[in-house]
Design an enzyme around this catalytic site. Structure first.
Site, PDB file in Angstrom:
ATOM      1  N   ASP A 154       5.924  -1.896  -3.489  1.00  0.00           N
ATOM      2  CA  ASP A 154       7.046  -2.584  -2.851  1.00  0.00           C
ATOM      3  C   ASP A 154       6.601  -4.042  -2.668  1.00  0.00           C
ATOM      4  OD1 ASP A 154       5.363  -2.532  -0.647  1.00  0.00           O
ATOM      5  OD2 ASP A 154       6.815  -1.614   0.719  1.00  0.00           O
ATOM      6  N   CYS A 180       2.297   0.616  -1.333  1.00  0.00           N
ATOM      7  CA  CYS A 180       3.138  -0.088  -0.348  1.00  0.00           C
ATOM      8  C   CYS A 180       2.215  -0.533   0.783  1.00  0.00           C
ATOM      9  CB  CYS A 180       4.331   0.756   0.117  1.00  0.00           C
ATOM     10  SG  CYS A 180       3.965   2.217   1.098  1.00  0.00           S
ATOM     11  N   THR A 191       1.309   0.962   3.631  1.00  0.00           N
ATOM     12  CA  THR A 191       0.404   2.048   4.023  1.00  0.00           C
ATOM     13  C   THR A 191       0.214   3.085   2.922  1.00  0.00           C
ATOM     14  OG1 THR A 191       2.302   3.281   4.856  1.00  0.00           O
ATOM     15  CG2 THR A 191       1.099   1.924   6.458  1.00  0.00           C
ATOM     16  N   HIS A 246      -8.073  20.054  -6.845  1.00  0.00           N
ATOM     17  CA  HIS A 246      -7.515  21.243  -6.201  1.00  0.00           C
ATOM     18  C   HIS A 246      -5.985  21.263  -6.187  1.00  0.00           C
ATOM     19  CE1 HIS A 246     -11.309  22.407  -3.628  1.00  0.00           C
ATOM     20  NE2 HIS A 246     -11.597  22.152  -4.900  1.00  0.00           N
ATOM     21  N   HIS A 269      -6.753  27.520  -7.609  1.00  0.00           N
ATOM     22  CA  HIS A 269      -5.997  26.326  -7.228  1.00  0.00           C
ATOM     23  C   HIS A 269      -4.637  26.288  -7.930  1.00  0.00           C
ATOM     24  CE1 HIS A 269      -9.554  25.096  -5.161  1.00  0.00           C
ATOM     25  NE2 HIS A 269     -10.254  25.143  -6.287  1.00  0.00           N
TER      26      HIS A 269
HETATM   27  C1  RB5 Z   1       7.308  -2.439   4.602  1.00  0.00           C
HETATM   28  O1  RB5 Z   1       7.435  -3.213   5.764  1.00  0.00           O
HETATM   29  C2  RB5 Z   1       6.484  -1.207   4.910  1.00  0.00           C
HETATM   30  O2  RB5 Z   1       7.206  -0.363   5.754  1.00  0.00           O
HETATM   31  C3  RB5 Z   1       6.088  -0.483   3.633  1.00  0.00           C
HETATM   32  O3  RB5 Z   1       5.342  -1.320   2.810  1.00  0.00           O
HETATM   33  C4  RB5 Z   1       5.259   0.775   3.803  1.00  0.00           C
HETATM   34  O4  RB5 Z   1       4.136   0.535   4.591  1.00  0.00           O
HETATM   35  C5  RB5 Z   1       6.006   1.964   4.232  1.00  0.00           C
HETATM   36  O5  RB5 Z   1       5.483   3.078   4.343  1.00  0.00           O
END
Ligand code: RB5
Length: 165
Positions: A9, A66, A68, A99, A134
């Protein structure tokens, strides 16, 4: 040559070019499913694109980035046939393939730096699905996804005979 679909993203785009170059240097073919700028966007758009690309068989594996790794992996996992994992260390990345036969790796550009991300990617790509017991568990996940309770029970009952696994 193994074909990898990659996307991010607007937050994950920060790490994407270096990860693409690294994956190419390991001998993989990499295709960027976007975005091509850091203009704010929605991670489900890109989780869906890469999920569909991997399930279509035009691509073998996917990588998603993204902030996280959470939102984009959750989105990809809504596509039937996707097993996406979000990792912030190499051990889980390796085991997720050995697995759980994961077909998409996700991580967060706000969580890991470039060098750790490269270690995670390499551990995941170097690992191979081990099959055996698995495979049974991956098949059970597939039955859950398909809403096929009869198939799930059939596999589960065959499992009970081999509880030591
Ligand atoms: C974008 O602000 C953020 O929410 C996205 O990059 C991600 O971390 C979502 O899980």
């Amino acid at each position: 040559m193994t074909k990898i679909a990659i996307a991010s993203d607007h937050v994950g785009i920060e790490l994407k070019p270096a990860i693409m170059a690294y994956v190419q240097s390991l001998g993989y073919e990499v295709t960027d499913f976007g975005p091509d700028s850091a203009v704010r966007t929605d991670y489900p758009i890109y989780g869906k694109k890469v999920g569909e690309a991997v399930v279509s068989d035009d691509y073998d594996l996917g990588i998603l980035i993204c902030g996280t790794g959470v939102g984009i992996s959750l989105s990809a996992n809504k596509v039937a046939g996707v097993r996406a994992v979000v990792c912030s260390e190499p051990y889980s990345a390796q085991l997720s393939r050995q697995h759980n036969n994961t077909n998409i790796l996700a991580f967060g550009s706000r969580v890991v730096g470039l060098e750790l991300a490269k270690m995670i990617v390499k551990s995941w790509l170097d690992a191979e699905f081990m099959g055996g017991r698995h495979l049974r568990r991956v098949d059970e996940m597939g039955a859950i996804e398909a809403g096929d309770d009869a198939e799930f029970e059939r596999i589960r009952q065959s499992t009970e005979a081999r509880y030591q696994d």
